[in-house]
Design an enzyme around this catalytic site. Structure first.
Site, mmCIF file in Angstrom:
data_model
loop_
_atom_site.group_PDB
_atom_site.id
_atom_site.type_symbol
_atom_site.label_atom_id
_atom_site.label_comp_id
_atom_site.label_asym_id
_atom_site.label_seq_id
_atom_site.Cartn_x
_atom_site.Cartn_y
_atom_site.Cartn_z
ATOM 1 C CB THR A 186 5.956 6.043 10.281
ATOM 2 O OG1 THR A 186 4.556 6.141 10.084
ATOM 3 C CG2 THR A 186 6.290 6.120 11.742
ATOM 4 N NE ARG A 192 -2.070 5.090 4.605
ATOM 5 C CZ ARG A 192 -1.851 4.824 5.893
ATOM 6 N NH1 ARG A 192 -2.162 3.651 6.373
ATOM 7 N NH2 ARG A 192 -1.293 5.706 6.681
ATOM 8 C CB CYS A 198 1.971 9.088 10.502
ATOM 9 S SG CYS A 198 3.121 8.328 11.654
ATOM 10 C CD GLU A 242 -1.892 7.219 9.903
ATOM 11 O OE1 GLU A 242 -2.308 6.335 10.660
ATOM 12 O OE2 GLU A 242 -0.690 7.381 9.650
ATOM 13 N NE ARG A 282 1.728 -1.713 6.976
ATOM 14 C CZ ARG A 282 1.526 -2.979 7.359
ATOM 15 N NH1 ARG A 282 2.558 -3.721 7.712
ATOM 16 N NH2 ARG A 282 0.320 -3.496 7.385
ATOM 17 N NE ARG A 315 2.444 -1.733 11.062
ATOM 18 C CZ ARG A 315 1.960 -0.667 10.433
ATOM 19 N NH1 ARG A 315 0.784 -0.751 9.813
ATOM 20 N NH2 ARG A 315 2.612 0.466 10.402
ATOM 21 N NE ARG A 343 0.352 1.534 4.461
ATOM 22 C CZ ARG A 343 1.166 2.418 5.000
ATOM 23 N NH1 ARG A 343 1.851 3.260 4.257
ATOM 24 N NH2 ARG A 343 1.336 2.456 6.309
ATOM 25 C CD GLU A 358 0.291 1.820 13.348
ATOM 26 O OE1 GLU A 358 -0.700 2.373 12.859
ATOM 27 O OE2 GLU A 358 1.368 2.398 13.550
#
Ligand code: ADP
Ligand code: IOM
Length: 343
Positions: free
Chosen positions: A259, A215, A257, A211, A266, A295, A112, A300
């Site tokens: 990260t 995505r 975020c 978020e 990811r 994870r 993703r 998460e």
């Protein structure tokens, strides 16, 4: 604002790098949208198990609060924020033969990326009207997708709880009521403006306004990483003919975020590792060596079940997309070899 008191149990990078000195310098700063320090760290301050604890409200947050965010970025990605980030999404450069041809270990592969639109506030600071407008723009871009990628958009508002829960359980949809996002202001007006697009086989999906604003996800059973990557890249290219994603030369794709900055990618496998799960010392030595994140089975902040883990690349900035996926691939090859050796 007074100096925030993070609890003793809090191990977030926000706590680590918000020293009194840094605080004094940035406490009164605001981005042009009026996004300040209090909102930036609100999630980390209220969730002691935050890894990072910081959510940007807009692209400018990264420069306005760089005194706090840059060390966080450098510590997480191992990449200095003064260097230039490079992108490479060419599937022909990807060298990832299926690490589990017999299908003994890898249940599924998912890649993703997070994306946010240029000239829009990020989710933590977006208004209801902007969010709804953005949803319409994304749905319009998704209508361009054809062939294997063709599908439908399902708004969360109006979706039955049964359908929603089934999609979550099957790993296709984001959870509801995430407390990290809640404290970041990312759940405002829920479920309005949120939804999911997917093709018939659910091998290509897009989450809207979670978020990150988008995505974009490619996933399928088994370990054919290259097929998953190629599908993702094809879809992104098509969508980019209508949407302009927020990008910076140094930080790559801009995300809520830190990260996710850089590739915002990811790449993960769901993998069964019963032997290694009883040898966590060996397991974590390999994940550390290959820069992998472990994870749980539901994403998460969740736990592994039945010795199945979600293994993904941890670094996303300072590596290209091809390198990020290859990092995950090499780590998975090493994990499978170690698992076999323990048989
Ligand atoms: P993100 O990947 O967007 O950071 P999460 O970690 O919460 O978010 O994962 C979202 C969902 O994707 C979860 O249901 C998770 O189990 C699922 N998922 C992640 N990787 C895989 C995979 N390789 N195969 C199947 N489902 C996956
Ligand atoms: N949600 C996520 N990006 N995460 C890293 C939050 C946190 O743990 O701080």
């Amino acid at each position: 604002m007074n100096y925030p008191l993070f609890s003793k149990e809090n191990n977030s990078l926000a706590k680590k790098y918000l020293t009194k000195e840094v605080f004094e310098t940035i406490k009164d700063k605001k981005t042009s949208l009026g996004y300040g320090l209090e909102r930036l760290i609100h999630s980390g301050l209220n969730n002691d198990d935050s890894e990072i604890g910081v959510y940007a409200g807009d692209k400018e947050s990264y420069s306005t609060f760089s005194l706090l965010i840059s060390p966080i970025i450098e510590s997480y990605h191992g990449f200095t924020t003064s260097s230039l980030h490079k992108s490479n999404m060419n599937p022909e450069d990807l060298d990832t033969p299926n690490p589990d041809k017999e299908g003994m270990y890898i249940l599924s592969t998912r890649i993703r990326v997070g994306r946010n639109l240029e000239n829009m506030p990020l989710g933590a600071a977006i208004s209801k009207e902007e969010r709804n407008r953005l949803e319409a723009m994304v749905v319009d871009a998704l209508s361009l997708l054809e062939g294997e990628l063709a599908g439908e958009y399902y708004a969360l508002d109006g979706m039955s709880k049964d359908v929603q829960n089934r999609l979550i359980k099957d790993h296709f949809l984001f959870k509801e009521g995430d407390r990290f996002l809640e404290y970041a202001g990312l759940n405002r007006d829920w479920p309005k403006g949120r939804g999911i697009y997917h093709n018939i086989n659910k091998t290509f999906l897009v989450w809207v306004n979670e978020e990150d604003q988008l995505r974009i996800i490619s996933m399928q059973e088994g370990g054919d990483i290259k097929e998953v990557f190629t599908r993702l890249v094809t879809a992104i290219k098509r969508m980019e003919s209508r949407l302009t994603f927020s990008y910076s030369e140094k930080l790559g794709y801009i995300t809520s975020c830190p990260t996710n900055l850089g590739t915002a990618m990811r790449a993960s496998v769901h993998i069964a590792l019963p032997n290694l799960s009883n040898r966590m010392d060996k397991f974590t030595a390999i994940t550390k060596q290959y820069h992998l994140q472990i994870r749980g089975i539901d994403g998460e902040h969740t736990q592994s079940k039945g010795h199945i883990f979600d293994i993904s690349n941890a670094r996303r900035l300072g590596v290209t997309e091809v390198q990020a996926v290859e990092e995950m691939y090499h780590g998975v090859v090493a994990l499978i070899a170690a698992e076999k050796a323990l048989d």
